[in-house]
Write a protein that holds these residues in place. Sequence first.
Motif, PDB file in Angstrom:
ATOM      1  N   GLY A  22      45.620  39.342  45.101  1.00  0.00           N
ATOM      2  CA  GLY A  22      46.209  39.014  46.399  1.00  0.00           C
ATOM      3  C   GLY A  22      47.189  40.085  46.817  1.00  0.00           C
ATOM      4  O   GLY A  22      46.827  41.240  46.990  1.00  0.00           O
ATOM      5  N   GLN A  23      48.447  39.719  46.956  1.00  0.00           N
ATOM      6  CA  GLN A  23      49.479  40.672  47.336  1.00  0.00           C
ATOM      7  C   GLN A  23      50.283  41.172  46.138  1.00  0.00           C
ATOM      8  O   GLN A  23      51.115  42.054  46.279  1.00  0.00           O
ATOM      9  N   GLU A  24      50.052  40.587  44.965  1.00  0.00           N
ATOM     10  CA  GLU A  24      50.830  40.955  43.775  1.00  0.00           C
ATOM     11  C   GLU A  24      49.963  41.659  42.744  1.00  0.00           C
ATOM     12  O   GLU A  24      48.782  41.328  42.608  1.00  0.00           O
ATOM     13  N   PRO A  25      50.555  42.571  41.992  1.00  0.00           N
ATOM     14  CA  PRO A  25      49.816  43.182  40.882  1.00  0.00           C
ATOM     15  C   PRO A  25      49.514  42.138  39.803  1.00  0.00           C
ATOM     16  O   PRO A  25      50.241  41.163  39.649  1.00  0.00           O
ATOM     17  N   VAL A  26      48.437  42.366  39.074  1.00  0.00           N
ATOM     18  CA  VAL A  26      48.027  41.477  37.999  1.00  0.00           C
ATOM     19  C   VAL A  26      48.273  42.192  36.671  1.00  0.00           C
ATOM     20  O   VAL A  26      47.877  43.350  36.500  1.00  0.00           O
ATOM     21  N   SER A  27      48.913  41.515  35.751  1.00  0.00           N
ATOM     22  CA  SER A  27      49.231  42.132  34.463  1.00  0.00           C
ATOM     23  C   SER A  27      48.019  42.133  33.534  1.00  0.00           C
ATOM     24  O   SER A  27      47.136  41.274  33.634  1.00  0.00           O
ATOM     25  N   ILE A  28      48.013  43.093  32.637  1.00  0.00           N
ATOM     26  CA  ILE A  28      46.984  43.166  31.596  1.00  0.00           C
ATOM     27  C   ILE A  28      47.001  41.879  30.771  1.00  0.00           C
ATOM     28  O   ILE A  28      45.949  41.349  30.423  1.00  0.00           O
ATOM     29  N   THR A  29      48.196  41.377  30.490  1.00  0.00           N
ATOM     30  CA  THR A  29      48.328  40.159  29.685  1.00  0.00           C
ATOM     31  C   THR A  29      47.626  38.977  30.339  1.00  0.00           C
ATOM     32  O   THR A  29      46.915  38.221  29.673  1.00  0.00           O
ATOM     33  N   SER A  30      47.793  38.821  31.653  1.00  0.00           N
ATOM     34  CA  SER A  30      47.166  37.680  32.324  1.00  0.00           C
ATOM     35  C   SER A  30      45.637  37.822  32.353  1.00  0.00           C
ATOM     36  O   SER A  30      44.920  36.837  32.164  1.00  0.00           O
ATOM     37  N   ILE A  31      45.140  39.030  32.553  1.00  0.00           N
ATOM     38  CA  ILE A  31      43.694  39.241  32.510  1.00  0.00           C
ATOM     39  C   ILE A  31      43.182  38.961  31.097  1.00  0.00           C
ATOM     40  O   ILE A  31      42.170  38.283  30.912  1.00  0.00           O
ATOM     41  N   SER A  32      43.896  39.462  30.127  1.00  0.00           N
ATOM     42  CA  SER A  32      43.529  39.249  28.725  1.00  0.00           C
ATOM     43  C   SER A  32      43.457  37.766  28.381  1.00  0.00           C
ATOM     44  O   SER A  32      42.499  37.313  27.746  1.00  0.00           O
ATOM     45  N   ASP A  33      44.457  37.017  28.814  1.00  0.00           N
ATOM     46  CA  ASP A  33      44.490  35.575  28.539  1.00  0.00           C
ATOM     47  C   ASP A  33      43.311  34.849  29.184  1.00  0.00           C
ATOM     48  O   ASP A  33      42.684  34.000  28.561  1.00  0.00           O
ATOM     49  N   ARG A  34      43.018  35.182  30.420  1.00  0.00           N
ATOM     50  CA  ARG A  34      41.930  34.495  31.128  1.00  0.00           C
ATOM     51  C   ARG A  34      40.553  34.908  30.632  1.00  0.00           C
ATOM     52  O   ARG A  34      39.632  34.103  30.570  1.00  0.00           O
ATOM     53  N   GLN A  35      40.397  36.178  30.292  1.00  0.00           N
ATOM     54  CA  GLN A  35      39.073  36.709  29.957  1.00  0.00           C
ATOM     55  C   GLN A  35      38.782  36.782  28.460  1.00  0.00           C
ATOM     56  O   GLN A  35      37.644  37.029  28.078  1.00  0.00           O
ATOM     57  N   SER A  57      47.881  51.387  39.392  1.00  0.00           N
ATOM     58  CA  SER A  57      48.854  50.708  38.544  1.00  0.00           C
ATOM     59  C   SER A  57      50.215  50.713  39.234  1.00  0.00           C
ATOM     60  O   SER A  57      50.580  51.666  39.918  1.00  0.00           O
ATOM     61  N   ILE A  58      50.921  49.602  39.063  1.00  0.00           N
ATOM     62  CA  ILE A  58      52.265  49.444  39.612  1.00  0.00           C
ATOM     63  C   ILE A  58      53.200  49.280  38.418  1.00  0.00           C
ATOM     64  O   ILE A  58      53.010  48.388  37.597  1.00  0.00           O
ATOM     65  N   ARG A  59      54.198  50.140  38.335  1.00  0.00           N
ATOM     66  CA  ARG A  59      55.134  50.105  37.196  1.00  0.00           C
ATOM     67  C   ARG A  59      56.295  49.157  37.458  1.00  0.00           C
ATOM     68  O   ARG A  59      56.558  48.788  38.595  1.00  0.00           O
ATOM     69  N   GLY A  60      56.975  48.818  36.381  1.00  0.00           N
ATOM     70  CA  GLY A  60      58.198  48.043  36.489  1.00  0.00           C
ATOM     71  C   GLY A  60      57.991  46.550  36.353  1.00  0.00           C
ATOM     72  O   GLY A  60      56.887  46.065  36.116  1.00  0.00           O
ATOM     73  N   GLY A  62      57.268  42.949  37.159  1.00  0.00           N
ATOM     74  CA  GLY A  62      56.309  42.427  38.126  1.00  0.00           C
ATOM     75  C   GLY A  62      55.178  43.391  38.398  1.00  0.00           C
ATOM     76  O   GLY A  62      54.416  43.206  39.343  1.00  0.00           O
ATOM     77  N   GLY A  63      55.061  44.432  37.577  1.00  0.00           N
ATOM     78  CA  GLY A  63      54.015  45.424  37.759  1.00  0.00           C
ATOM     79  C   GLY A  63      52.689  44.949  37.207  1.00  0.00           C
ATOM     80  O   GLY A  63      52.558  43.838  36.706  1.00  0.00           O
ATOM     81  N   GLY A  64      51.725  45.805  37.293  1.00  0.00           N
ATOM     82  CA  GLY A  64      50.384  45.498  36.825  1.00  0.00           C
ATOM     83  C   GLY A  64      49.386  46.351  37.571  1.00  0.00           C
ATOM     84  O   GLY A  64      49.665  47.497  37.900  1.00  0.00           O
ATOM     85  N   TYR A  65      48.245  45.763  37.881  1.00  0.00           N
ATOM     86  CA  TYR A  65      47.176  46.496  38.552  1.00  0.00           C
ATOM     87  C   TYR A  65      46.768  45.807  39.842  1.00  0.00           C
ATOM     88  O   TYR A  65      46.825  44.589  39.951  1.00  0.00           O
ATOM     89  N   VAL A  66      46.363  46.623  40.804  1.00  0.00           N
ATOM     90  CA  VAL A  66      45.785  46.147  42.067  1.00  0.00           C
ATOM     91  C   VAL A  66      44.550  46.994  42.343  1.00  0.00           C
ATOM     92  O   VAL A  66      44.404  48.092  41.807  1.00  0.00           O
ATOM     93  N   LEU A  67      43.681  46.475  43.180  1.00  0.00           N
ATOM     94  CA  LEU A  67      42.511  47.250  43.577  1.00  0.00           C
ATOM     95  C   LEU A  67      42.943  48.409  44.470  1.00  0.00           C
ATOM     96  O   LEU A  67      43.830  48.254  45.304  1.00  0.00           O
ATOM     97  N   ALA A  68      42.305  49.552  44.323  1.00  0.00           N
ATOM     98  CA  ALA A  68      42.619  50.725  45.135  1.00  0.00           C
ATOM     99  C   ALA A  68      41.799  50.757  46.421  1.00  0.00           C
ATOM    100  O   ALA A  68      42.071  51.559  47.312  1.00  0.00           O
TER     101      ALA A  68
END
Length: 152
Positions: A22-35, A57-60, A62-68
Amino acid sequence: MKLSTKGRYGLRALIDLAKYSGQEPVSITSISDRQGISERYLEQLMAMLKKAGLVKSIRGAGGGYVLAKELEEISVGDVLRALEGSLEPVECSGLNPEEGCKAADSCVTKYVWQRINESINHTVDEMKLDQLVEESRKMGCQDFPGQTGCKN
């Protein structure tokens, strides 16, 4: 042609990212947990997808990944090529004159390989990420799009 876990898991991770960013980056941890994919492996896959220009990638905090790119601009072929390289099941130097295949002038099988290659590329380039996200939602596979018969 057989895809490795890079292609299979990477596509699942990108579908997950598309569904949850959506409007927020998604963390590796959350993807890992779901997948159910290790964080370390996801980091490697995301680095490859980032290099291909498919994610940012978005640092800091609340960071994570978003589609480019927009969902409808990313094809399955884009993802698989970024993670697997060429999708051609047979490398045939007869299809590339500069490679100097000695049998190219009399070899009929090169047309078989060419047609197979074209079919694979057409199929994966035609399927877009937005279609897969929609299919995942229809199936009720909110958390595990790769599982068979899920009804979460």
